[in-house]
Design a protein around this motif. Structure first.
Motif, PDB file in Angstrom:
ATOM      1  N   GLU A 122       0.817  -1.221   0.000  1.00 18.32           N
ATOM      2  CA  GLU A 122       0.000   0.000   0.000  1.00 18.32           C
ATOM      3  C   GLU A 122       0.851   1.271   0.000  1.00 18.32           C
ATOM      4  O   GLU A 122       0.682   2.132  -0.862  1.00 18.32           O
ATOM      5  CB  GLU A 122      -0.975  -0.027   1.185  1.00 18.32           C
ATOM      6  CG  GLU A 122      -1.764  -1.320   1.366  1.00 18.32           C
ATOM      7  CD  GLU A 122      -2.693  -1.662   0.207  1.00 18.32           C
ATOM      8  OE1 GLU A 122      -2.887  -0.803  -0.685  1.00 18.32           O
ATOM      9  OE2 GLU A 122      -3.243  -2.776   0.199  1.00 18.32           O
ATOM     10  N   SER A 125       3.094   1.873  -3.441  1.00 17.35           N
ATOM     11  CA  SER A 125       2.569   2.512  -4.652  1.00 17.35           C
ATOM     12  C   SER A 125       2.536   4.033  -4.505  1.00 17.35           C
ATOM     13  O   SER A 125       2.734   4.758  -5.491  1.00 17.35           O
ATOM     14  CB  SER A 125       1.187   1.963  -4.996  1.00 17.35           C
ATOM     15  OG  SER A 125       0.263   2.199  -3.961  1.00 17.35           O
ATOM     16  N   VAL A 148      -6.230   8.108  -5.422  1.00 14.70           N
ATOM     17  CA  VAL A 148      -5.578   6.802  -5.293  1.00 14.70           C
ATOM     18  C   VAL A 148      -4.566   6.833  -4.155  1.00 14.70           C
ATOM     19  O   VAL A 148      -4.518   5.922  -3.320  1.00 14.70           O
ATOM     20  CB  VAL A 148      -4.903   6.400  -6.621  1.00 14.70           C
ATOM     21  CG1 VAL A 148      -3.997   5.178  -6.426  1.00 14.70           C
ATOM     22  CG2 VAL A 148      -5.952   6.111  -7.694  1.00 14.70           C
ATOM     23  N   GLU A 152      -4.616   4.497  -0.807  1.00 17.52           N
ATOM     24  CA  GLU A 152      -3.548   3.535  -0.512  1.00 17.52           C
ATOM     25  C   GLU A 152      -3.008   3.788   0.891  1.00 17.52           C
ATOM     26  O   GLU A 152      -2.676   2.839   1.623  1.00 17.52           O
ATOM     27  CB  GLU A 152      -2.423   3.638  -1.546  1.00 17.52           C
ATOM     28  CG  GLU A 152      -2.832   3.350  -2.982  1.00 17.52           C
ATOM     29  CD  GLU A 152      -3.210   1.900  -3.250  1.00 17.52           C
ATOM     30  OE1 GLU A 152      -3.447   1.142  -2.286  1.00 17.52           O
ATOM     31  OE2 GLU A 152      -3.269   1.525  -4.434  1.00 17.52           O
ATOM     32  N   THR A 209      -2.219   1.051 -12.471  1.00 17.25           N
ATOM     33  CA  THR A 209      -3.537   0.989 -11.839  1.00 17.25           C
ATOM     34  C   THR A 209      -4.454   0.001 -12.544  1.00 17.25           C
ATOM     35  O   THR A 209      -5.402  -0.506 -11.928  1.00 17.25           O
ATOM     36  CB  THR A 209      -4.187   2.383 -11.783  1.00 17.25           C
ATOM     37  OG1 THR A 209      -4.085   3.014 -13.070  1.00 17.25           O
ATOM     38  CG2 THR A 209      -3.524   3.259 -10.736  1.00 17.25           C
ATOM     39  N   ASP A 213      -2.880  -2.870  -9.671  1.00 16.99           N
ATOM     40  CA  ASP A 213      -3.989  -2.733  -8.727  1.00 16.99           C
ATOM     41  C   ASP A 213      -5.023  -3.836  -8.928  1.00 16.99           C
ATOM     42  O   ASP A 213      -5.714  -4.214  -7.981  1.00 16.99           O
ATOM     43  CB  ASP A 213      -4.648  -1.354  -8.860  1.00 16.99           C
ATOM     44  CG  ASP A 213      -3.885  -0.277  -8.099  1.00 16.99           C
ATOM     45  OD1 ASP A 213      -3.316  -0.594  -7.045  1.00 16.99           O
ATOM     46  OD2 ASP A 213      -3.856   0.878  -8.551  1.00 16.99           O
ATOM     47  N   GLU A 242     -10.777   0.028  -3.809  1.00 15.72           N
ATOM     48  CA  GLU A 242      -9.864  -0.405  -4.871  1.00 15.72           C
ATOM     49  C   GLU A 242     -10.504  -0.293  -6.254  1.00 15.72           C
ATOM     50  O   GLU A 242      -9.814  -0.104  -7.253  1.00 15.72           O
ATOM     51  CB  GLU A 242      -9.441  -1.852  -4.617  1.00 15.72           C
ATOM     52  CG  GLU A 242      -8.205  -2.292  -5.373  1.00 15.72           C
ATOM     53  CD  GLU A 242      -6.917  -1.751  -4.771  1.00 15.72           C
ATOM     54  OE1 GLU A 242      -5.921  -1.674  -5.504  1.00 15.72           O
ATOM     55  OE2 GLU A 242      -6.912  -1.406  -3.568  1.00 15.72           O
ATOM     56  N   HIS A 245      -9.477   2.703  -8.176  1.00 12.17           N
ATOM     57  CA  HIS A 245      -8.106   2.676  -8.662  1.00 12.17           C
ATOM     58  C   HIS A 245      -8.044   1.977 -10.020  1.00 12.17           C
ATOM     59  O   HIS A 245      -7.358   2.431 -10.939  1.00 12.17           O
ATOM     60  CB  HIS A 245      -7.193   1.974  -7.661  1.00 12.17           C
ATOM     61  CG  HIS A 245      -7.290   2.528  -6.271  1.00 12.17           C
ATOM     62  ND1 HIS A 245      -6.542   2.052  -5.221  1.00 12.17           N
ATOM     63  CD2 HIS A 245      -8.053   3.530  -5.750  1.00 12.17           C
ATOM     64  CE1 HIS A 245      -6.834   2.727  -4.128  1.00 12.17           C
ATOM     65  NE2 HIS A 245      -7.754   3.619  -4.427  1.00 12.17           N
TER      66      HIS A 245
END
Length: 473
Positions: A122, A125, A148, A152, A209, A213, A242, A245
């Motif tokens: 997490e 990124s 995003v 995260e 992403t 992701d 999520e 993302h």
């Protein structure tokens, strides 16, 4: 546990944190360390407010509030999805038993490891994307990047809460280590290889992403099935966040392909680099790289660890409860495609328990193909005779049964010399990176966008594209 989120506490939560003063003090002690990490490793572009969504409830409806918020004032917190009454374990040798509300002693080390590995991805990124705001193609994209990033950061909080609440001193030490490691650091890198790669341009961000992701989606989906109920409920809510993302990645690549298609038609040439667009061949090479690196995140195709996690009830399969088998797999088998030194592919029949990583990877690959179908429809609708594709699962792999082989995107086993001769056709080159990065200049004016990407079809939360999504100094 409550559905609504308490924003009166120093740490927003829906786990009644104030009733456990020892845990509350421990997390409040970790909070300034997190904020220091965010200040040092979070987004580099200064701003005075971002149009962000903030969770206000974990229920199915009305869970988010939108408003301009200064990034450093975002309220990170601890949110678990609503509990399921009388939840039962859905798989493994404990199938049918009540879900665990505490960590069984015999599974303590394994559960802690699963949480640490997930938690480590997490903040990684965020670190990888730290400088992207300096070259954002529009305020809309800049806002999506920051959304995003803050989520995260909240997903890191989700894992840190579990470590503090259920794993004692060792858990607290692991929570500290999550801030000590840094993406790409030569001395203390992130645990998984893909999270030490550089994300230096916006095409790479869209690919990350979309592909990486999406791996996160499937890993969280397996942990959502866990017999350890707090982990299950934590991951269920993380999956809700999520989804945005992956939306950023899907529509981001949509817009790059659309702009390239428009330039191809406008200038009647596939060589659109001179016209400020990204050639489709470069887009394909980025796909090849990000897909193959993301496949490595699933681990080796054969895994006794995955089998043991499943049997114990720690980590299930994607959408476990929708499966129609016995959810124990002790008598089930699957086939693994294996390359040989002679270039011949064979199939080996193995226990389904040993091939759980392969099962999950198959679900992921099928999902990834949906994006390729979208992007190819853009090209088809534009009358362009070029199709993007996913490379073979053995291409460019560093983990698992394919890692000792050189395999082309079409699945042909190659010798080392042929691989080296062809790799510049299949993977991004230094020239590709230099060119793409030459296009990365910031566009911060409302309603404007960089020349290499098309504008979105719609804005965020009903706002138009030319809305002031980010207040800049």
């Amino acid at each position: 546990m409550t559905t609504s989120i308490n924003y009166e506490d120093k740490i927003p939560n829906n786990v009644d944190l104030s009733s456990d003063r020892r845990l509350q003090r421990a997390l409040e002690g970790w909070q300034p360390k997190f904020l220091n990490w965010w200040g040092e490793m979070g987004p580099a572009l200064e701003n005075q407010g971002v149009y962000l969504r903030t969770a206000v409830s974990v229920g199915r409806e009305g869970w988010a509030h939108f408003d301009h918020v200064a990034l450093e004032q975002y309220r990170w917190g601890i949110f678990l999805s609503e509990p399921r009454q009388d939840r039962r374990i859905a798989f493994g040798e404990n199938r049918g038993a009540p879900a665990w509300q505490q960590v069984p002693g015999e599974y303590r080390a394994d559960l802690q490891r699963l949480i640490v590995v997930q938690g480590d991805t997490e903040p990684a990124s965020v670190e990888q994307q730290r400088l992207l705001g300096l070259t954002a193609p529009s305020l809309y994209d800049l806002r999506n990047l920051f959304q995003v990033n803050v989520e995260e950061g909240r997903h890191l909080w989700a894992m840190v809460y579990l470590l503090h609440a259920y794993f004692g001193r060792e858990g607290r030490e692991e929570a500290e280590a999550l801030l000590f490691r840094n993406s790409g650091s030569p001395d203390s890198p992130r645990i998984l290889g893909a999270f030490n790669e550089e994300t230096a341009d916006w095409l790479a961000f869209y690919m990350f992403t979309y592909f990486t992701d999406r791996d996160g989606k499937y890993q969280l989906g397996t942990l959502k099935e866990s017999a350890f109920d707090p982990l299950s409920r934590t991951c269920e809510f993380m999956l809700k966040e999520e989804a945005h993302h992956m939306f950023v990645g899907t529509t981001g690549v949509d817009r790059v392909v659309q702009r390239s298609a428009d330039l191809i038609r406008e200038h009647d040439t596939m060589d659109i680099a001179a016209h400020g667009g990204i050639p489709l061949e470069i887009i394909q090479r980025y796909i090849n790289f990000h897909y193959s690196v993301s496949l490595d995140l699933f681990g080796s195709e054969t895994s006794t660890n995955a089998a043991n996690y499943f049997t114990a009830g720690l980590k299930g399969r994607w959408q476990e409860e929708r499966r129609t088998d016995d959810h124990k797999l002790t008598e089930d088998a699957m086939f693994l495609d294996k390359p040989g030194a002679d270039g011949i592919w064979t199939q080996e029949e193995l226990s389904a328990l040993l091939l759980l990583n392969l099962d999950l990877r198959g679900e992921y690959s099928a999902d990834c193909q949906n994006g390729l179908n979208r992007w190819n429809k853009i090209l088809s609708d534009a009358g362009i005779d070029f199709r993007l594709s996913l490379p073979h699962v053995g291409f460019n792999r560093e983990v698992g049964v394919y890692s000792d082989f050189h395999i082309s995107p079409q699945g042909t086993v190659l010798d080392a010399a042929t691989w080296e001769q062809c790799r510049a056709k299949w993977l991004p080159t230094s020239e590709d990176f230099t060119f793409v990065r030459s296009l990365m200049y910031p566009v911060y004016e409302r309603g404007r966008i960089a020349s290499w990407v098309a504008p979105p079809r719609q804005g965020i939360n009903g706002k138009p594209f030319d809305y002031e999504y980010v207040y800049l100094p």
